[in-house]
Structures are given as structure tokens and as C-alpha cells.
Design a protein around this motif. Sequence first.
Motif, PDB file in Angstrom:
ATOM      1  N   ILE A 184       0.838  -1.204   0.000  1.00  0.00           N
ATOM      2  CA  ILE A 184       0.000   0.000   0.000  1.00  0.00           C
ATOM      3  C   ILE A 184       0.872   1.252   0.000  1.00  0.00           C
ATOM      4  O   ILE A 184       0.585   2.234  -0.692  1.00  0.00           O
ATOM      5  N   GLY A 185       1.953   1.222   0.762  1.00  0.00           N
ATOM      6  CA  GLY A 185       2.861   2.360   0.788  1.00  0.00           C
ATOM      7  C   GLY A 185       3.446   2.668  -0.574  1.00  0.00           C
ATOM      8  O   GLY A 185       3.508   3.835  -0.992  1.00  0.00           O
ATOM      9  N   TYR A 186       3.845   1.631  -1.302  1.00  0.00           N
ATOM     10  CA  TYR A 186       4.401   1.841  -2.639  1.00  0.00           C
ATOM     11  C   TYR A 186       3.340   2.344  -3.618  1.00  0.00           C
ATOM     12  O   TYR A 186       3.634   3.165  -4.494  1.00  0.00           O
ATOM     13  N   LEU A 187       2.100   1.834  -3.487  1.00  0.00           N
ATOM     14  CA  LEU A 187       1.021   2.319  -4.356  1.00  0.00           C
ATOM     15  C   LEU A 187       0.739   3.802  -4.111  1.00  0.00           C
ATOM     16  O   LEU A 187       0.539   4.573  -5.061  1.00  0.00           O
ATOM     17  N   LEU A 188       0.710   4.197  -2.849  1.00  0.00           N
ATOM     18  CA  LEU A 188       0.516   5.611  -2.530  1.00  0.00           C
ATOM     19  C   LEU A 188       1.658   6.457  -3.079  1.00  0.00           C
ATOM     20  O   LEU A 188       1.448   7.573  -3.571  1.00  0.00           O
ATOM     21  N   GLY A 204       1.039   7.085  -6.750  1.00  0.00           N
ATOM     22  CA  GLY A 204       0.010   8.099  -6.957  1.00  0.00           C
ATOM     23  C   GLY A 204       0.516   9.509  -6.701  1.00  0.00           C
ATOM     24  O   GLY A 204       0.201  10.444  -7.451  1.00  0.00           O
ATOM     25  N   LEU A 205       1.323   9.690  -5.673  1.00  0.00           N
ATOM     26  CA  LEU A 205       1.847  11.015  -5.353  1.00  0.00           C
ATOM     27  C   LEU A 205       2.886  11.483  -6.358  1.00  0.00           C
ATOM     28  O   LEU A 205       2.982  12.676  -6.660  1.00  0.00           O
ATOM     29  N   LEU A 206       3.649  10.546  -6.912  1.00  0.00           N
ATOM     30  CA  LEU A 206       4.620  10.935  -7.932  1.00  0.00           C
ATOM     31  C   LEU A 206       3.916  11.344  -9.230  1.00  0.00           C
ATOM     32  O   LEU A 206       4.416  12.199  -9.960  1.00  0.00           O
ATOM     33  N   LEU A 233       5.430  12.731   0.556  1.00  0.00           N
ATOM     34  CA  LEU A 233       5.990  11.387   0.380  1.00  0.00           C
ATOM     35  C   LEU A 233       6.329  10.720   1.709  1.00  0.00           C
ATOM     36  O   LEU A 233       6.572   9.511   1.753  1.00  0.00           O
ATOM     37  N   ILE A 234       6.356  11.509   2.782  1.00  0.00           N
ATOM     38  CA  ILE A 234       6.806  10.974   4.074  1.00  0.00           C
ATOM     39  C   ILE A 234       5.895   9.852   4.559  1.00  0.00           C
ATOM     40  O   ILE A 234       6.376   8.794   4.995  1.00  0.00           O
TER      41      ILE A 234
END
Length: 454
Positions: free
Chosen positions: A339-343, A346-348, A357-358
Motif C-alpha cells: 500500500i505504501g508503494y502504491l501511494l 500516486g503522489l509521484l 511522500l513521508i
Amino acid sequence: MAKQRWVLGLTALGFFMAMMDSMIVTTASTAIRTDFKISVSSLQWALNAYNIAIAAVLLVGVALGERFGRRRVYELGILIFCLGSIGCALSPNIAILIGARVVAGIGASVMTPMSMAILTQALPANRRGQALGIWSGIGGLALIIGPSLGGWIVTQLTWQWIFWINLPIGLAVVGLSQRHLPESCGQAEPINWLDAWLLIFVSTGLIWALSATTMTAISQPLFLGLVVVIGGLSLVGGGWFIHRQNQTNTPLLPMQLFKTVAFIHGNVATFLLYAAMYGIVFFLPQYLQVSRHATALTAGLELLPWTGTLVLVAPFAGQAVDRWGTRIVALWGLLLQGIGYLLLVGLLVVQTTYVWLIFPLALAGVGLSMGGPALQKAVLGAATSTLLGKAAGVYNVFRLFGGAVGTTLAVIGFSSVGSYQTANRFTAGVLVAFLGAAILSLLGCWSAWQLKRV
């Protein structure tokens, strides 16, 4: 109690050094690429040569440790690792650097599994989960210190100094280990060198064939044919290796270990956990420097929300494993990392500022911190005491081979749409690589769910 602290500290330092040598290269990778004027396909081997060497030689090193003494082989591995580090620091080009990384990897091939075996053998069963959590946390300091220290060294000195720092640590560990680590042996068996060389060929051949798909020469019929031949021979060799392990009385890889569900799925989940992590760790520092124009030091510091969680969370994760079992903790670890990598993807895409990104970086770090100790205990808990060293070896083969495959798949994903020509092209490639890492982590959830409480 004091003796157990020495055992925990000195074994964790070996893991720390092995992890540090992977992580410290990440923020220095841009400097190495610029200095040697190489492509991303060549650059990945500065990381993969090390991991593949460990994975390919690890089971041989474990067999030597089981036969001649785990502490003795642990110390020898550290000395070889230090020699390889000297070669890396003195490398005049990428070819020599890769060769020296192989030497360092050969030394590191026994450092992690022997440290795990020594620690597990020296502690009672009811304290192993907590101890492995602390061991992971201390080793995880490399994830914090490595990128930041690498960035500082590149900014203040030159990238070669990232390898010189291994010498004082390594020599100190060897000296103290002779006084404070207990010696232990496992099931002493003769080493079948045909199987050893077969394993080296299979692991190296498969990774090379995968990575070759990103080379411009792949469009040439002769080179494409070479890739197909080596890849095919590696697959056939892998099948032959497994067949030989089933037939011999002294296997390098005891297939009886794979008769338990916990051992099989624990290793598969480990492979996917670290495949995802290494794919991110190869490109994230480069993204921060190329697309966001950070210095090497700043990039290293900006990784702290991700890497810092290992020291904070891993010890508590070990206690959670002892209390709630491996399945729940491993499952949540892989899920949170994915989930962290998916978020992050999306932010990138929307190109937010760094502060956004934190949270996803920290979330992914918590997931990795939970998954590591849980999967370690699942794998080692499925082995008998006589096979403990080999079980630790198999676990680390899956961890490192997963890292090598994950890095290669990330490079393949990046090369499909990205390049170093512009920041936008680079970011596009990074997005594909990060999405692939997220998928790998989420796939690992299925294997984690198959674990039982051990």
C-alpha cells in the motif's frame, strides 16, 4: 545475560555490514554512473553482482560452516568481505568494480546466515522471536545509516570511501568474535562441488538473461540468441539441480525442508518482500537526485522516513510475532509495504512536494519491519536444529535472489518507458518500476496467509 548480549550484538553487526554494503551504494549510484559513464543496465550490476554472489555461494558457505564451525566460517567471511571492499575502493572502471563486488559478496555469503544460526542456537526458543527482531533492528541501522552516510561521503569526499569504512568495523568484529561468540557445528557433510557450481551458474545465468533484455544489443539476432540460450540452459540447470538434490544423501539444498508449508511459503513471501524493497531502493535515491535535483546527502536524508522505521518497529515486531504468530504479522507487513508503494506512485504522478511522500515511505517501512522478523521465524521455526544453518542459508538465498530479481524487474520496467535524457522521462520510468514493486509486495500476501502460527 551478558553473554547473550555479546552474541546478539556481534551477530547483528555481521548482518549490519552485509546490509550496509547494499544500501550505501544506493545514494552513490548516481556518482558511480556519472564517473564511469555507464547505462542503467550496467549500473544495476553494482548492486546485483553483490547480491547474486551472496545468493549463489551462500549454501556452500553454510555447508562449510556446518562442517568446520559456524563462528570460524563467520569470521573468515568477514575477512574476505573486507578484501572485496578494498578492491571496490580501488576500482578504475565498472568491470573491476563488479568483480570486486563479487568478492565482497562471497565473503558476505556466510555473514548473515551464520550470524542467524549462531544467534538462534545460543538462545532459548521463547526468546528467539524477540532476539531476531532486535537483530533485524540493528542490521536495519544500515538502512538508515547507509543511504545518508553514502550521500555524505559522496558530497564531502568521493564514492570510493563508501567501501573503505568496512575495514575498521570488520576487523573489530573478527577480534571480538573470537572472545565472545560460542562455536557450534551442524550436520557435517561432504560438499558436492558440481552442485555448488551448478547453483552458481543457474542463479547468475537467470539474472543476466533477465537484465540483458534492457540492453540495446538485444535487437541483434546473435545477442538475442545468446540470451535465449543462457536463459534456457539456466532453467534446465535449475531443474537438474533440484533433481540432484532429491537423489543424493548429502544435498547442498535439503529438499526435506520444503515438506513443510511454513518453510515453502515463508521463503516465497520473503522473496517477494525483498524483491519489492530492492526495486524501490535502486531507483528512489536516483529519482530524488535526477528528478527532484537533490544532492546525494539530501537524498539519503529524505529516505529516513522509510528506512528509519526498521530500528523503531522491528524489535516490537519480533515481540508481536511471539505473541500473535507469524501469519498475521507477515501478512500485515507485506500489505502495508504494498500500500505504501502504491501511494508513492500516486503522489509521484501528481508531482507533489516531498513532504507528501513521508507518510507512504513510513508506511512501507513499517511493513518491511514487520514482515522481516515474522518470515525469519516462520522459516527457521520449520527446521530442525541439525538443519538450522542450511535453513538460514535457504532463507537468505530467497531474500537476496529476490532482491536481484526485483532490481532487474525494476530496471526492465524503467527501460520500457524511461531514460536519463530528461527528468520527465526518468520519472515516467520510475513510476513503472515502483508500480511493479507494489504488485510484488501484494502478491506476497497470499504466501503469508498460508503460514500457520509457529
